[in-house]
Scaffold this motif. Structure first.
Motif, PDB file in Angstrom:
ATOM      1  N   ILE A  30      21.939  24.720  56.751  1.00  0.00           N
ATOM      2  CA  ILE A  30      22.971  24.212  57.661  1.00  0.00           C
ATOM      3  C   ILE A  30      24.245  23.916  56.888  1.00  0.00           C
ATOM      4  CG2 ILE A  30      23.600  22.212  59.071  1.00  0.00           C
ATOM      5  CD1 ILE A  30      20.732  22.152  60.091  1.00  0.00           C
ATOM      6  N   LYS A  67      29.801  26.007  67.616  1.00  0.00           N
ATOM      7  CA  LYS A  67      28.753  26.307  66.638  1.00  0.00           C
ATOM      8  C   LYS A  67      28.578  25.151  65.664  1.00  0.00           C
ATOM      9  CE  LYS A  67      29.366  31.359  66.653  1.00  0.00           C
ATOM     10  NZ  LYS A  67      29.771  32.537  65.834  1.00  0.00           N
ATOM     11  N   LYS A  68      29.696  24.568  65.227  1.00  0.00           N
ATOM     12  CA  LYS A  68      29.607  23.435  64.307  1.00  0.00           C
ATOM     13  C   LYS A  68      28.899  22.256  64.962  1.00  0.00           C
ATOM     14  CE  LYS A  68      32.299  20.041  61.738  1.00  0.00           C
ATOM     15  NZ  LYS A  68      33.625  19.517  61.374  1.00  0.00           N
ATOM     16  N   LEU A 125      25.193  22.839  64.974  1.00  0.00           N
ATOM     17  CA  LEU A 125      24.573  22.655  63.658  1.00  0.00           C
ATOM     18  C   LEU A 125      24.484  21.180  63.277  1.00  0.00           C
ATOM     19  CD1 LEU A 125      26.219  25.584  61.651  1.00  0.00           C
ATOM     20  CD2 LEU A 125      23.826  25.409  62.352  1.00  0.00           C
ATOM     21  N   GLU A 163      21.618  19.641  65.102  1.00  0.00           N
ATOM     22  CA  GLU A 163      20.343  20.010  64.491  1.00  0.00           C
ATOM     23  C   GLU A 163      20.128  19.235  63.195  1.00  0.00           C
ATOM     24  OE1 GLU A 163      17.974  23.910  62.697  1.00  0.00           O
ATOM     25  OE2 GLU A 163      20.012  24.132  63.488  1.00  0.00           O
ATOM     26  N   GLU A 164      21.199  19.034  62.448  1.00  0.00           N
ATOM     27  CA  GLU A 164      21.111  18.256  61.225  1.00  0.00           C
ATOM     28  C   GLU A 164      20.643  16.832  61.507  1.00  0.00           C
ATOM     29  OE1 GLU A 164      24.122  17.973  57.510  1.00  0.00           O
ATOM     30  OE2 GLU A 164      24.866  17.044  59.341  1.00  0.00           O
TER      31      GLU A 164
END
Length: 1070
Positions: free
Chosen positions: A941, A983-984, A987, A990-991
């Motif tokens: 990531i 998209k950022k 991510l 998800e992080e």
């Protein structure tokens, strides 16, 4: 029957064949066996039947029984399934040999080529349960008596190759050594077949060998032409392997193996390693096999500091090139790490020799891993079809800490052999390819937990291995590009990226229209654009209650200025919705950062679109936003309040009492600096007032680069620990009020300690999320037997608001109940309850029936008898099984001593020792693999975010500099920028989810440590305890209760999220 003292030459050759430990010895003894029996090697499955018929030898009968049982499975059709199929297997690694064995059992003619002449890799592979059963079914114990007799299930690559080589030779596989495959030779005319290009000049028979199946198992560096390989990159990761000579002395035998220790959840071990040796690692594993095998992940800066690497280079290949590695320093590094991990109990560590006669220690790069886009292809020319398949590392390079390499490699070998069987049955090329790709989609998801539990039923048929199998997941139409009909020259398909890369048009207009719809009706708000309409702050305040009603009612904003209203909206969106800001309140009011405002509003838009499908949009967990981000944000602010409280107590000379309440803190927010008015600290060269300057380096911040923490904005590359330079993740960092620097929790200085910037000094505390630094505490290396000070302040994990809890005061019997293993049987019950499955689970077992039900469910008394019988059955069913003497580490030994003390039945059930130890190691391995999987994904990531930031900077520069560009071009750039922002955000969400799992691992580790420490105190005689012992016992008990409360909060958070997702799914189905 021949006697054991038979003088038959064939019997002697067979015994030599069984016992051979070198590749050349295996080949020469097998050649001698075939000559003594009048046979030619490589004759296929009929050769095996001839050997079995002629070699009437007592020592071979058990091996024949195993191989016959395997060959009798219906899928092989008595060796007639692929009799007309000719196969070429490239590579004699474990996966290539395993594929060759399966193809031979199917009746195919199998030729294997290998460029090496011997097996010399000592590195050790972790084995899944099904691989153990599979190898035992092929006679592994006959060839290698010590197979899987220790506390961990593993085998060296060399031993695995040797036993598979022996099986392949017996089944008639034709093997050629020192022959390298360099490419394919298409059929020159109709009626001829496909051949291989080989070097050096092969024998005529091999050079003329025509085949219709090619299985490539030549490793990750060689993939046949036509296959596309995708690279999966993460942060720089340097692995070090070391093999030391195993003298098999009593002392060496008693050293316990290490299934895996990861820094992500056991920071104290690595902090002690760093202080003692100067070595900085991420993880370490120790297996005891033919050698003492160690593998670890090292930090680059540490290798440079200790002189292992001569010079720092940005290119990984150049960094780890042999010219840049100092062999002597690398050997000292590996020896010191191994010596520390085993407490020096291995004595003088002498390196084993590699294939070149050099010390077997090496540094390797696993920053990027390769994965083939497809697992098979078909080529056709002049009517001759060739089926190509990949197995092993050339299909998927494994991530070594997960221990998945040989297991998934064997699964791929089975799947490839199944593909060949379907090919031989006459299935169409597209149908065969579609089935193979459907299986390939499952490969990366496999684990021992999600495959069929009955490993004894595993066979070539994929349905016996994969639950919920769908062989039509990929359709024949989707694999047409994998079927090449060679006319003149292979024509590469051009990948049209125009459509896929082109964003949806009108994103800016859609965002404006959505904002207008959501703010309609809010007093004083009229949105006409994405800049000036937001200057008074009311429009932002109008968006917040659309995601969570009751927030920022219009009545709350009467008489409030634009700057304050905007700051409230930014704060409320972050604290209650999990939407982090990308610009400051001043920038919104001034309209100085239109791109930042558009990016911020797009986050609201994405959150609302997700929430709009929820049946309960007012849910407390804010289904439209990342609940993990929201939770970690609250956790971070709770940590800050706790540290601020400790700082004030330290200044005033106050210390919290042991009887402090154990309730977890409320999530009610305390005042924090507003985004418009950041606090200036000496360490900050610039203020991040507008959000376009980094608060640490003072450099310019582009929209995609901005990371917000504590009301300031940073580059992600700047927001690192001041000492170890590790990436700082949510709820995993703290800011020292004295120097203003940011630290990971492991290196966060304690109040009252002077920070000198060193990471080795004894004043650097070992701090985890579960244990905050205390004022004036002495910092000592972690030791389970050393009492530690109690945790002060409120527990740092926020939980939903609850009724006020009363003070918990435990009596002595209640304390005993809290820490007891609950293994003492009732007087009328024999035998005692089943022990916990692992020592890592003892802490949960200790809390059974006490608080939140962390313990393992009670077992029936007869379960212990079942375990005993199963273990005895396994031992008796394996011929000549040698059991290795297994030593215990101190914690496990203490647990077993308690078992022996509390239960009189230890002698009655002698396999308790082995069962408990093996299951403990299995649990440790699972946790290690889970931690390493998280670490790898976090690194991926981070690498992906860096790429997104670079793309975003280019776009933003283009938009700012090309003011004269056509409006259509500007719109396209803006829409591309919004796509990158989405998209950022994905991510980052998800992080945050991964960091929640890290919290779980940390709490599990902490609870286990505290439970063992508490049991050490309670098991002492009361008359022998000093006042200091009793105080330390009470302190440890308090810490244990705090950890239980924290785990309780985390479990409740996850349960709320699960129920929210369940409701969301139900609403979507409705």
């Amino acid at each position: 029957m021949a006697s054991p003292t038979s003088t038959n030459p064939a019997h002697a050759h067979f015994e030599s064949f069984l016992q051979a430990q070198q590749c050349q010895d295996v080949l020469s003894s097998f050649q001698g066996l075939c000559e003594a029996l009048g046979l030619e090697p490589g004759g296929g499955l009929p050769q095996y039947h001839k050997i079995k018929a002629q070699l009437n030898y007592w020592s071979a009968k058990s091996l024949w029984a195993k191989l016959d049982k395997r060959a009798s499975q219906p899928v092989y059709k008595q060796g007639q399934a692929c009799t007309s199929t000719k196969c070429l297997v490239v590579g004699a690694g474990p996966c290539g040999l395993r594929a060759a064995v399966e193809l031979a059992l199917l009746g195919a003619r199998v030729v294997l080529v290998e460029k090496r002449s011997k097996f010399s890799r000592h590195n050790v592979l972790h084995l899944w349960p099904f691989t153990i059963h599979d190898l035992r079914a092929l006679g592994a114990k006959k060839f290698y008596g010590r197979f899987c007799t220790g506390t961990l299930d593993h085998i060296s690559i060399r031993q695995l190759q040797l036993l598979l080589l022996k099986v392949a030779l017996l089944l008639g596989v034709e093997i050629h050594w020192r022959v390298a495959f360099t490419g394919l030779q298409p059929p020159p005319r109709k009626g001829s077949g496909w051949r291989a290009q080989l070097q050096p000049s092969p024998p005529v028979q091999l050079a003329n060998y025509e085949f219709d199946v090619l299985i490539s198992a030549a490793g990750g560096k060689f993939v046949p032409e036509g296959f596309t390989v995708r690279e999966m990159r993460g942060k720089l990761a340097i692995g070090i392997t070391a093999n030391f000579v195993n003298g098999r002395t009593v002392e060496e035998t008693q050293v316990p193996e290490i299934s895996g220790v990861a820094k992500i959840y056991n920071q104290s071990f690595f902090q002690s390693l760093l202080k003692t040796t100067g070595i900085d690692l991420e993880n370490i594993v120790y297996y005891k096999d033919d050698t003492h095998y160690f593998v670890m992940t090292a930090k680059k800066q540490c290798l440079l500091r200790l002189g292992v690497l001569r010079q720092d280079w940005p290119e990984t290949d150049r960094l780890l090139d042999s010219a840049n590695v100092v062999p002597e320093a690398l050997q000292r590094f590996a020896r010191a790490a191994a010596d520390f991990a085993t407490h020096g109990k291995l004595g003088k560590l002498e390196f084993a020799q590699d294939a070149r006669g050099q010390p077997d220690v090496s540094a390797f790069d696993f920053t990027s891993m390769m994965r083939a886009e497809s697992s098979a292809r078909v080529q056709e020319k002049h009517g001759a079809r060739l089926l190509l398949g990949l197995v092993g590392d050339c299909l998927v390079e494994p991530f070594w800490p997960l221990g998945t390499g040989v297991a998934r490699g064997f699964l791929a070998a089975f799947d490839a052999a199944w593909m060949v069987k379907r090919w031989a049955e006459g299935a169409g090329p597209l149908e065969v390819l579609a089935e193979r790709e459907s299986l390939y989609q499952l490969l990366s998801q496999t684990s021992p937990e999600n495959m069929h539990r009955n490993v004894a039923q595993y066979a070539l048929d994929p349905a016996t291995r994969y639950p919920n199998l769908n062989l039509r997941a990929v359709t024949p139409n989707q694999v047409r590009d994998l079927y090449d009909v060679v006319a003149k020259e292979p024509v590469r398909r051009k990948i049209d990226e125009t459509d896929s890369g082109k964003p949806a048009t009108g994103a800016q207009e859609e965002l404006l229209r959505w904002c207008q719809e959501q703010t309609t009706g809010y007093p004083g708000v009229h949105v006409t654009d994405l800049s000036s309409s937001w200057a008074d702050g009311l429009a932002l305040c109008a968006l917040v209650p659309r995601l969570q009603p009751s927030l920022l009612e219009p009545s709350e904003l009467q008489g409030v200025g634009a700057l304050e209203a905007t700051a409230r909206a930014l704060k409320m969106a972050e604290h209650e919705l999990g939407i982090t800001p990308v610009l400051s309140a001043q920038a919104v009011v001034a309209g100085s950062d239109p791109l930042g405002l558009i990016a911020y509003l797009s986050h609201f838009h994405s959150a609302f679109k997700s929430a709009s499908h929820s049946p309960d949009p007012a849910s407390q967990t804010s289904p439209g936003t990342s609940s993990a981000i929201l939770f970690l944000g609250k956790l971070q602010r709770t940590l800050q309040r706790t540290r601020s409280k400790e700082n004030r107590e330290d200044t005033g000379g106050k210390r919290a009492r042991l009887e402090a309440e154990t309730e977890t803190p409320s999530t009610e927010e305390q005042p924090v600096p507003e985004f418009g008015v950041p606090q200036v600290t000496p360490s900050q060269p610039q203020e991040a007032d507008s959000g376009d300057l980094c608060a640490l380096c003072g450099g310019h911040l582009y929209v995609l680069e901005r990371l917000c923490a504590d009301g300031h904005f940073f580059h992600r590359s700047c927001f690192r620990c001041h000492i170890c330079e590790a990436t700082l993740w949510p709820a995993g960092y703290g800011r020292h009020p004295g120097d203003g620097h940011y630290y990971c929790l492991q290196h966060l200085p304690q109040p009252g300690h002077k920070e000198d910037g060193s990471d080795k000094g004894p004043e650097t505390p070992v701090t985890t999320v579960e244990e905050l630094p205390l004022p004036g505490e002495n910092c000592m290396p972690p030791n389970p037997s050393t009492p530690t000070a109690p945790q002060e302040g409120a527990s740092p994990v926020p939980v939903p608001s609850q009724p006020t809890r009363r003070l918990i005061r435990l009596s002595s019997p209640e304390r005993q109940r809290l820490s007891s293993l609950n293994l003492s049987p009732d007087p009328e019950m024999e035998p005692p309850p089943k022990p916990p499955r692992s020592c890592s689970a003892l802490a949960r077992h200790a809390l059974e029936g006490s608080f939140m039900g962390w313990g393992i469910p009670s077992q029936r008394p007869q379960d212990l008898v079942v375990i005993e019988k199963e273990e005895e059955g396994l031992s008796s069913s394996e011929e000549e099984e040698e059991e290795e003497d297994v030593a215990l580490d101190s914690d496990m030994e203490q647990a077993l001593l308690i078992l022996a003390k509390n239960s009189p039945t230890t002698n009655k059930y002698p396999t308790w020792h082995r069962t408990l130890l093996r299951r403990a190691k299995e649990e440790e391995m699972k946790r290690f693999c889970k931690a390493q999987s998280i670490q790898r994904r976090l690194n991926e990531i981070e690498a992906a975010l860096r790429e997104l930031e670079a793309e975003g900077v280019k776009l933003e520069l283009a938009m700012r500099r090309q003011s004269s560009s056509p409006e259509q071009q500007k719109k396209l750039w803006l829409e591309q920028l919004l796509q990158l922002v989405q998209k950022k955000n994905s991510l980052v969400a998800e992080e945050a989810e991964l960091m929640i799992t890290v919290q779980e691992l940390n709490l599990e580790e902490k609870q286990g440590q505290l439970d063992r420490e508490l049991r050490g105190y309670i098991n002492r005689e009361e008359t022998l305890k000093t006042a200091a012992d009793r105080q330390a016992e009470a302190q440890v008990l308090q810490k244990l209760v705090d950890v239980v409360n924290q785990r309780d909060a985390l479990i409740r958070f996850q349960e709320e999220r699960r129920l929210s997702e369940l409701a969301l799914g139900t609403g979507a189905q409705g």
